[in-house]
Write an enzyme that holds these catalytic residues in place. Sequence first.
Site, PDB file in Angstrom:
ATOM      1  N   LYS A  94      45.379  -9.949  -2.963  1.00  0.00           N
ATOM      2  CA  LYS A  94      45.339  -9.147  -4.189  1.00  0.00           C
ATOM      3  C   LYS A  94      44.605  -9.885  -5.301  1.00  0.00           C
ATOM      4  CE  LYS A  94      49.799  -6.986  -3.118  1.00  0.00           C
ATOM      5  NZ  LYS A  94      51.236  -6.907  -3.503  1.00  0.00           N
ATOM      6  N   ASP A  95      44.863 -11.178  -5.432  1.00  0.00           N
ATOM      7  CA  ASP A  95      44.213 -11.955  -6.492  1.00  0.00           C
ATOM      8  C   ASP A  95      42.708 -12.051  -6.264  1.00  0.00           C
ATOM      9  OD1 ASP A  95      46.714 -12.323  -7.588  1.00  0.00           O
ATOM     10  OD2 ASP A  95      46.978 -14.353  -6.781  1.00  0.00           O
ATOM     11  N   ILE A  96      42.296 -12.225  -5.030  1.00  0.00           N
ATOM     12  CA  ILE A  96      40.866 -12.268  -4.710  1.00  0.00           C
ATOM     13  C   ILE A  96      40.224 -10.918  -5.029  1.00  0.00           C
ATOM     14  CG2 ILE A  96      39.211 -12.455  -2.805  1.00  0.00           C
ATOM     15  CD1 ILE A  96      41.203 -14.523  -1.554  1.00  0.00           C
ATOM     16  N   ASN A 120      39.510 -10.497  -8.604  1.00  0.00           N
ATOM     17  CA  ASN A 120      38.400 -11.325  -9.084  1.00  0.00           C
ATOM     18  C   ASN A 120      37.048 -10.898  -8.515  1.00  0.00           C
ATOM     19  OD1 ASN A 120      40.047 -13.038 -10.604  1.00  0.00           O
ATOM     20  ND2 ASN A 120      40.438 -14.392  -8.865  1.00  0.00           N
ATOM     21  N   GLU A 180      46.385 -16.672   8.904  1.00  0.00           N
ATOM     22  CA  GLU A 180      47.430 -16.542   9.921  1.00  0.00           C
ATOM     23  C   GLU A 180      48.737 -16.839   9.227  1.00  0.00           C
ATOM     24  OE1 GLU A 180      50.376 -17.344  12.393  1.00  0.00           O
ATOM     25  OE2 GLU A 180      49.241 -19.230  12.338  1.00  0.00           O
TER      26      GLU A 180
END
Length: 568
Positions: free
Chosen positions: A280-282, A285, A298
């Site tokens: 979610k954070d990626i 951004n 994994e």
Amino acid sequence: MSNAQLASFKVPEIKNEPFKHYAPGSPERTAIESALNEMKQSLPFEVPIIINGKPVKTGKLGKQIIPSDHARVLAVYHEADDSLVNAAIDGALAAKTTWETLPWNDRAAIFLKAADLVSGKYRYKLLAATMLGQGKNVWQAEIDAAAELADFFRFGVKFVEQLYSQQPDQNTSGSWNRVEYRPLEGFVLAVSPFNFTAIGGNLPGVPALLGNVVVWKPSPAATYSNYLVYQILTEAGVPPGVIQFVPGPPPQIVKQAISHPSFAALHFTGSTHVFKQLWKDIAANLDKYKGYPRIVGETGGKNFHLVHSSASIPNAVNQSIRGAFEYQGEVPRVNRVVPPSLITLFVLKGQKCSALSRLYVSSSVWNNGFKELLISETKKIKVGDPIEFLHFNGPVIGRPAFDKIVGYIEKAKKAGAEVLTGGTWDDSKGYFIQPTILLSGDPQSITFQEEIFGPVLSVYVYDDKKWDETLTLIDTTSIYGLTGAIFANDRAALVQATNRLRNAAGNVYYNEKCTGAVVGQQPFGGARASGTNDKAGSISIFYRFVSARSIKENFVNLEDFSYPSNLV
């Protein structure tokens, strides 16, 4: 400027590293005892941050305790701050051009040398660090920190050679088509877990082998063994800056890295919750980045064994004991009678994502000796300090894990589960939890669904007539899809279970425990909530850290732009 490449080189034949047995009186037993004694006398070790090949000490220290003796500290490590994370990223990007243009044979040679250092010069030091710091006994440490780590490096070289050799087989007359497998544009963030030293080496190793530069954040609970791996890679010839070793607070370091415009990929092993949040954070951004970052992860598992009525009882029992209890799990004693269709057991499972966590046993098998054999054999498990060779199980990794495991046992008891064996623990010196099985009538209870990573195998004894319903139960109970095993001598049952459980496990085993994937033999990884299933230990994982470029070279000049069909 790259060096001349004057030949097409072929790497040596690659085979799995043989592992040693450490029997009493053997040379390897003497060697590991010596390494452990030497390491214990030198405690605690100091681990710096390594940026551009140079140690950096901030004075802000974290501690890696010894989980079997938590009053003792294995290592203190300096914690990076935002400015040092930025320095690590900048340094990695500065090293990128030289590293990615280094001829492939030279990168290959570096990693082959690293494998030889792992399996030779540093073998016992790595094992000692893994035993003391991560609570593994010598057998488990040998398979992890020596054999598997060496295999990752050696087979990685083989897989990249195979990847680079994949070229177009068609060329138009007068032209030549070829493909190059570029490293990603930017840097890779590797976030490694505590439970496998080999994973600590593989997460930065895979992208680096392909010419990527890496910022490596090791787990606080595996910092020292991972630091040794970093030193091995440096001694093997990885240039300064290519892999930046950045211990410290995980949230702070990771946030800083994924906020950088040159963030190109995440290579992660850890908890499902953290991985989902990072995804979610990626995504949040995304507008900062030059491209779309690769996300390779994994995470967890709620792995199953399914025992059919045709299964071999001794094999299924022993495989289940190994699968559930290697690297900290434990087992059972039955106190009361419950209808076979309602028997549910909860057992401590190992601190590895593939460990057996749900055991489904046919009632006819259960009542024909399986239960008694499971109980009698698991009672033989000895729990204690892993440096004492008689112990099959050591401590769980630390206080948070210990409290979580104990909490789940207490929740199960409050929900009406009966303690069949164990249910006790002792944290006075180390984080030890005795083998525990809880009996319940609810196969959908919380301990069947949530990963506990340190104890809970859920065992359900099903009515033989409800085989089909049991397949549905296995497939729908858990959000995970990592590993599973089917025990049956009836081929039709194997086929049916395999087809029905196609998406329930990324690694499935027949009449074999659900753990222990070997590099080059069983590509490892799962889907659903267990991760992106990019298959560590195979060529597949390497595709994720390259960006292919097709090149067409024309040898014949075009004399006329028009088509033959334009002629009249």
